[in-house]
Design a protein around this motif. Sequence first.
Motif, PDB file in Angstrom:
ATOM      1  N   ALA A  39      -3.759   4.153   3.784  1.00 28.12           N
ATOM      2  CA  ALA A  39      -5.010   3.766   4.442  1.00 28.12           C
ATOM      3  C   ALA A  39      -5.656   2.541   3.796  1.00 28.12           C
ATOM      4  CB  ALA A  39      -5.986   4.940   4.424  1.00 28.12           C
ATOM      5  N   ALA A  40      -4.996   1.953   2.792  1.00 29.30           N
ATOM      6  CA  ALA A  40      -5.550   0.802   2.081  1.00 29.30           C
ATOM      7  C   ALA A  40      -5.200  -0.499   2.804  1.00 29.30           C
ATOM      8  CB  ALA A  40      -5.022   0.775   0.651  1.00 29.30           C
ATOM      9  N   ASP A  41      -5.709  -1.589   2.266  1.00 26.97           N
ATOM     10  CA  ASP A  41      -5.401  -2.932   2.765  1.00 26.97           C
ATOM     11  C   ASP A  41      -4.018  -3.325   2.249  1.00 26.97           C
ATOM     12  OD1 ASP A  41      -5.174  -5.609   3.354  1.00 26.97           O
ATOM     13  OD2 ASP A  41      -6.975  -6.227   2.257  1.00 26.97           O
ATOM     14  N   PHE A  42      -3.044  -3.383   3.137  1.00 23.60           N
ATOM     15  CA  PHE A  42      -1.662  -3.639   2.742  1.00 23.60           C
ATOM     16  C   PHE A  42      -1.504  -4.998   2.060  1.00 23.60           C
ATOM     17  CE2 PHE A  42       1.244  -0.683   5.424  1.00 23.60           C
ATOM     18  CZ  PHE A  42       0.407   0.397   5.169  1.00 23.60           C
ATOM     19  N   ALA A  43      -2.383  -5.940   2.352  1.00 24.20           N
ATOM     20  CA  ALA A  43      -2.277  -7.272   1.766  1.00 24.20           C
ATOM     21  C   ALA A  43      -2.888  -7.345   0.377  1.00 24.20           C
ATOM     22  CB  ALA A  43      -2.946  -8.301   2.674  1.00 24.20           C
ATOM     23  N   ASN A  44      -3.422  -6.220  -0.098  1.00 29.71           N
ATOM     24  CA  ASN A  44      -4.202  -6.259  -1.338  1.00 29.71           C
ATOM     25  C   ASN A  44      -3.978  -5.001  -2.175  1.00 29.71           C
ATOM     26  OD1 ASN A  44      -5.877  -7.823  -2.875  1.00 29.71           O
ATOM     27  ND2 ASN A  44      -7.728  -7.436  -1.697  1.00 29.71           N
ATOM     28  N   PHE A  45      -2.740  -4.523  -2.222  1.00 27.95           N
ATOM     29  CA  PHE A  45      -2.479  -3.221  -2.834  1.00 27.95           C
ATOM     30  C   PHE A  45      -2.899  -3.139  -4.296  1.00 27.95           C
ATOM     31  CE2 PHE A  45       1.003  -1.720   0.264  1.00 27.95           C
ATOM     32  CZ  PHE A  45       0.120  -0.859   0.895  1.00 27.95           C
ATOM     33  N   GLY A  46      -2.591  -4.159  -5.075  1.00 26.74           N
ATOM     34  CA  GLY A  46      -2.926  -4.085  -6.498  1.00 26.74           C
ATOM     35  C   GLY A  46      -4.408  -3.887  -6.713  1.00 26.74           C
ATOM     36  N   ALA A  47      -5.214  -4.686  -6.044  1.00 26.34           N
ATOM     37  CA  ALA A  47      -6.669  -4.578  -6.184  1.00 26.34           C
ATOM     38  C   ALA A  47      -7.185  -3.271  -5.612  1.00 26.34           C
ATOM     39  CB  ALA A  47      -7.344  -5.766  -5.498  1.00 26.34           C
ATOM     40  N   VAL A  84      -2.803   8.123  -7.617  1.00 28.51           N
ATOM     41  CA  VAL A  84      -2.581   7.212  -6.503  1.00 28.51           C
ATOM     42  C   VAL A  84      -1.348   7.710  -5.743  1.00 28.51           C
ATOM     43  CG1 VAL A  84      -1.974   4.860  -5.820  1.00 28.51           C
ATOM     44  CG2 VAL A  84      -3.641   5.237  -7.658  1.00 28.51           C
ATOM     45  N   HIS A  85      -1.555   8.015  -4.460  1.00 27.25           N
ATOM     46  CA  HIS A  85      -0.507   8.628  -3.639  1.00 27.25           C
ATOM     47  C   HIS A  85       0.152   7.556  -2.778  1.00 27.25           C
ATOM     48  CE1 HIS A  85       1.293  12.165  -1.616  1.00 27.25           C
ATOM     49  NE2 HIS A  85       1.187  11.461  -0.501  1.00 27.25           N
ATOM     50  N   VAL A  86       1.486   7.484  -2.851  1.00 27.42           N
ATOM     51  CA  VAL A  86       2.249   6.473  -2.124  1.00 27.42           C
ATOM     52  C   VAL A  86       3.147   7.166  -1.103  1.00 27.42           C
ATOM     53  CG1 VAL A  86       3.806   4.504  -2.325  1.00 27.42           C
ATOM     54  CG2 VAL A  86       2.230   5.031  -4.203  1.00 27.42           C
ATOM     55  N   ASP A  87       2.866   6.949   0.170  1.00 25.50           N
ATOM     56  CA  ASP A  87       3.627   7.578   1.257  1.00 25.50           C
ATOM     57  C   ASP A  87       4.789   6.680   1.672  1.00 25.50           C
ATOM     58  OD1 ASP A  87       2.260  10.079   1.860  1.00 25.50           O
ATOM     59  OD2 ASP A  87       0.559   8.840   2.446  1.00 25.50           O
ATOM     60  N   VAL A  88       5.993   7.111   1.372  1.00 22.36           N
ATOM     61  CA  VAL A  88       7.198   6.348   1.688  1.00 22.36           C
ATOM     62  C   VAL A  88       7.829   6.934   2.952  1.00 22.36           C
ATOM     63  CG1 VAL A  88       9.491   5.683   0.880  1.00 22.36           C
ATOM     64  CG2 VAL A  88       7.570   5.776  -0.741  1.00 22.36           C
ATOM     65  N   MET A  89       7.953   6.109   3.989  1.00 23.64           N
ATOM     66  CA  MET A  89       8.489   6.569   5.278  1.00 23.64           C
ATOM     67  C   MET A  89       9.601   5.640   5.731  1.00 23.64           C
ATOM     68  SD  MET A  89       4.946   7.460   7.261  1.00 23.64           S
ATOM     69  CE  MET A  89       3.541   8.172   6.379  1.00 23.64           C
ATOM     70  N   ASP A  90      10.607   6.223   6.385  1.00 23.08           N
ATOM     71  CA  ASP A  90      11.836   5.475   6.664  1.00 23.08           C
ATOM     72  C   ASP A  90      12.111   5.205   8.137  1.00 23.08           C
ATOM     73  OD1 ASP A  90      12.499   8.014   7.567  1.00 23.08           O
ATOM     74  OD2 ASP A  90      14.287   8.227   6.317  1.00 23.08           O
ATOM     75  N   GLY A  91      11.254   5.651   9.054  1.00 20.05           N
ATOM     76  CA  GLY A  91      11.522   5.462  10.468  1.00 20.05           C
ATOM     77  C   GLY A  91      12.652   6.330  11.001  1.00 20.05           C
ATOM     78  N   GLY A  96      -6.514   9.859   2.802  1.00 16.65           N
ATOM     79  CA  GLY A  96      -6.336   8.455   3.129  1.00 16.65           C
ATOM     80  C   GLY A  96      -7.590   7.868   3.732  1.00 16.65           C
ATOM     81  N   SER A  97      -7.727   8.021   5.038  1.00 20.07           N
ATOM     82  CA  SER A  97      -8.875   7.433   5.723  1.00 20.07           C
ATOM     83  C   SER A  97     -10.189   7.999   5.209  1.00 20.07           C
ATOM     84  CB  SER A  97      -8.758   7.658   7.234  1.00 20.07           C
ATOM     85  OG  SER A  97      -8.547   9.020   7.545  1.00 20.07           O
ATOM     86  N   ALA A  98     -10.204   9.248   4.760  1.00 19.36           N
ATOM     87  CA  ALA A  98     -11.442   9.858   4.264  1.00 19.36           C
ATOM     88  C   ALA A  98     -11.933   9.203   2.978  1.00 19.36           C
ATOM     89  CB  ALA A  98     -11.247  11.360   4.038  1.00 19.36           C
ATOM     90  N   VAL A  99     -11.026   8.558   2.233  1.00 16.99           N
ATOM     91  CA  VAL A  99     -11.417   7.819   1.023  1.00 16.99           C
ATOM     92  C   VAL A  99     -11.734   6.362   1.345  1.00 16.99           C
ATOM     93  CG1 VAL A  99     -10.549   6.840  -1.155  1.00 16.99           C
ATOM     94  CG2 VAL A  99     -10.253   9.276  -0.662  1.00 16.99           C
ATOM     95  N   PHE A 100     -10.884   5.720   2.142  1.00 16.15           N
ATOM     96  CA  PHE A 100     -10.987   4.277   2.318  1.00 16.15           C
ATOM     97  C   PHE A 100     -11.981   3.857   3.397  1.00 16.15           C
ATOM     98  CE2 PHE A 100      -6.951   4.597   0.058  1.00 16.15           C
ATOM     99  CZ  PHE A 100      -7.044   3.522  -0.823  1.00 16.15           C
ATOM    100  N   LYS A 101     -12.438   4.793   4.225  1.00 16.35           N
ATOM    101  CA  LYS A 101     -13.333   4.402   5.326  1.00 16.35           C
ATOM    102  C   LYS A 101     -14.637   3.796   4.789  1.00 16.35           C
ATOM    103  CE  LYS A 101     -15.600   8.926   5.789  1.00 16.35           C
ATOM    104  NZ  LYS A 101     -15.840  10.075   6.674  1.00 16.35           N
ATOM    105  N   GLY A 102     -15.044   2.722   5.410  1.00 16.19           N
ATOM    106  CA  GLY A 102     -16.326   2.118   5.088  1.00 16.19           C
ATOM    107  C   GLY A 102     -16.338   1.218   3.872  1.00 16.19           C
ATOM    108  N   GLY A 103     -15.188   1.096   3.191  1.00 19.95           N
ATOM    109  CA  GLY A 103     -15.157   0.302   1.965  1.00 19.95           C
ATOM    110  C   GLY A 103     -14.100  -0.777   2.002  1.00 19.95           C
TER     111      GLY A 103
END
Length: 229
Positions: A15-23, A36-43, A198-205
Amino acid sequence: MSFDRKIKIAPSILAADFANFGAECQAIEAQGADWVHVDVMDGHFVPNITFGPATCAAIRPHVQGVMDVHLMIAPVDPYVEAFANAGADVITAHVEAGPHIHRTLQAIRGAGAKAGVALNPGTPAGAVAELMDMVDLICVMTVNPGFGGQKFIDMTAKIRALRGMIGDRPIHIEIDGGVDPSTAPLVVQAGADVLVAGSAVFKGGSVSHPDAYGSNIRAIREAAEGVWT
């Protein structure tokens, strides 16, 4: 990585900004995230494609605490070593992803990571009954894996069953899917201690306005810990 049953909030960078993962990783930890939870998905195993070992390796220097890598991929075994080398502290594989979960868990521990096993909503607690001495974490999916922002599916009966099966073993019960201040107390009361949100943490920020992350994390934690008071 020591074991305790304190509530841990593990924001999902899905749910984070993919262009700014480190920050983003630095921001959520500064605002109170435990893991920090990392969801790895393979299609293939799930209908979405996200990150690989290179992404994990890139964000690892920005994560001070536990990097919790959830592999929603099949097959799993050929990639365990790569994710361990990328710095994963916990590697979780799905019991449904292959025929030999016992071997997969051996490989994860052999690579130096903590071993997790995940259960989809349609998979019963009994599917991991013979794995209790091989795992450090059991992830109960409270949505069907593949996408963020889905509605919570009530798995409290399964969580209670797993809690009974675990006994006094040092095994975390992690909940992944639809966790927010309204659902967190339900799963904690049933026996969970690691809450992925995910969204419950990152929403609004955002990275430039991270205070919302802290408010969201505190709201989930306070709701979860409220069942003990």
